[in-house]
Enzyme design. Structure first.
Site, PDB file in Angstrom:
ATOM      1  N   HIS A   1       7.578  52.865  29.791  1.00  0.00           N
ATOM      2  CA  HIS A   1       7.571  54.317  29.961  1.00  0.00           C
ATOM      3  C   HIS A   1       6.999  54.655  31.334  1.00  0.00           C
ATOM      4  CE1 HIS A   1       3.257  54.199  29.280  1.00  0.00           C
ATOM      5  NE2 HIS A   1       3.463  53.529  28.156  1.00  0.00           N
TER       6      HIS A   1
HETATM    7  P1  TYD Z   1       1.946  53.813  24.233  1.00  0.00           P
HETATM    8  O1  TYD Z   1       1.383  54.548  25.401  1.00  0.00           O
HETATM    9  O2  TYD Z   1       3.418  53.947  23.989  1.00  0.00           O
HETATM   10  O3  TYD Z   1       1.561  52.277  24.313  1.00  0.00           O
HETATM   11  P2  TYD Z   1       1.950  51.151  25.395  1.00  0.00           P
HETATM   12  O4  TYD Z   1       2.477  51.841  26.584  1.00  0.00           O
HETATM   13  O5  TYD Z   1       0.674  50.432  25.661  1.00  0.00           O
HETATM   14  O6  TYD Z   1       2.939  50.234  24.794  1.00  0.00           O
HETATM   15  O7  TYD Z   1       1.140  54.275  22.940  1.00  0.00           O
HETATM   16  C1  TYD Z   1       1.335  53.650  21.683  1.00  0.00           C
HETATM   17  C2  TYD Z   1       0.911  54.630  20.594  1.00  0.00           C
HETATM   18  O8  TYD Z   1      -0.475  54.926  20.717  1.00  0.00           O
HETATM   19  C3  TYD Z   1       1.662  55.948  20.644  1.00  0.00           C
HETATM   20  O9  TYD Z   1       1.928  56.338  19.286  1.00  0.00           O
HETATM   21  C4  TYD Z   1       0.672  56.909  21.234  1.00  0.00           C
HETATM   22  C5  TYD Z   1      -0.666  56.315  20.839  1.00  0.00           C
HETATM   23  N1  TYD Z   1      -1.708  56.558  21.855  1.00  0.00           N
HETATM   24  C6  TYD Z   1      -2.708  57.486  21.605  1.00  0.00           C
HETATM   25  O10 TYD Z   1      -2.739  58.141  20.548  1.00  0.00           O
HETATM   26  N2  TYD Z   1      -3.676  57.682  22.562  1.00  0.00           N
HETATM   27  C7  TYD Z   1      -3.659  56.997  23.728  1.00  0.00           C
HETATM   28  O11 TYD Z   1      -4.569  57.200  24.579  1.00  0.00           O
HETATM   29  C8  TYD Z   1      -2.610  56.052  23.982  1.00  0.00           C
HETATM   30  C9  TYD Z   1      -2.547  55.275  25.270  1.00  0.00           C
HETATM   31  C10 TYD Z   1      -1.660  55.864  23.024  1.00  0.00           C
END
Ligand code: TYD
Length: 150
Positions: free
Chosen positions: A68
């Site tokens: 992302h």
């Molecule tokens: P995501 O940012 O997509 O994870 P990565 O990029 O590390 O693979 O986040 C995964 C899940 O966690 C998504 O449902 C959102 C949640 N999340 C939070 O609630 N708070 C946060 O600070 C972060 C980074 C993610």
């Protein structure tokens, strides 16, 4: 390597970021026979106030994270333990950075697509972020990101 103190370009009306705005920052390291110490201060070692800290751990072999980009968020990504790769993509070109030291951080500016992979066993990825969590700040569709960033 650019100075840790040089700021990321300030957001303008139509900010256009590139891979050049992302850089590896060498953090202070207080070497000590009892164990080393590293610290990070907002607006000193990173060009933003630190609003949030999160970390990835217990990452299974072969797993990938990220996938992302963010509209406004700035982040510093640190391999607190072990190692992993970060693929950076500004919509025009790509660069891969290998992180494997807890006193180096990768500054990722807004409008950069990132993918994290090749996590070593037991690795921990800590992220210092400029804003609190906001799903509206995410690009999760690469085609939409590329349309806006390219
Ligand atoms: P995501 O940012 O997509 O994870 P990565 O990029 O590390 O693979 O986040 C995964 C899940 O966690 C998504 O449902 C959102 C949640 N999340 C939070 O609630 N708070 C946060 O600070 C972060 C980074 C993610």
């Amino acid at each position: 390597m650019r100075s840790p103190l040089s700021p990321v370009a300030a957001p303008a009306a139509s900010p256009r970021y590139s891979l050049e705005d992302c850089r590896v920052i060498e953090l202070p390291k207080i070497a000590d026979p009892r164990g080393n110490l590293t610290f990070v201060e907002g607006q000193v070692h990173v060009p933003f106030d630190i609003a949030r800290v999160y970390y990835l751990y217990d990452v299974p072999g072969g797993a990938e994270r990220g996938g992302h980009a963010h509209r406004a968020l700035q982040q510093l990504i640190i391999a607190m333990s072990g190692s992993f790769d970060v693929l950076l993509d500004d919509g025009r070109s790509r660069r891969q950075v290998h992180l494997n030291r807890s006193y180096y951080g990768l500054l990722v500016c807004p409008m950069i697509w990132r993918e994290l992979s090749n996590f070593s066993s037991g690795s921990v990825c800590m992220v210092l972020a400029s804003h609190r969590y906001d799903e509206a700040d995410y690009y999760r569709d690469y085609a939409v990101f590329q349309r806006d960033a390219g």
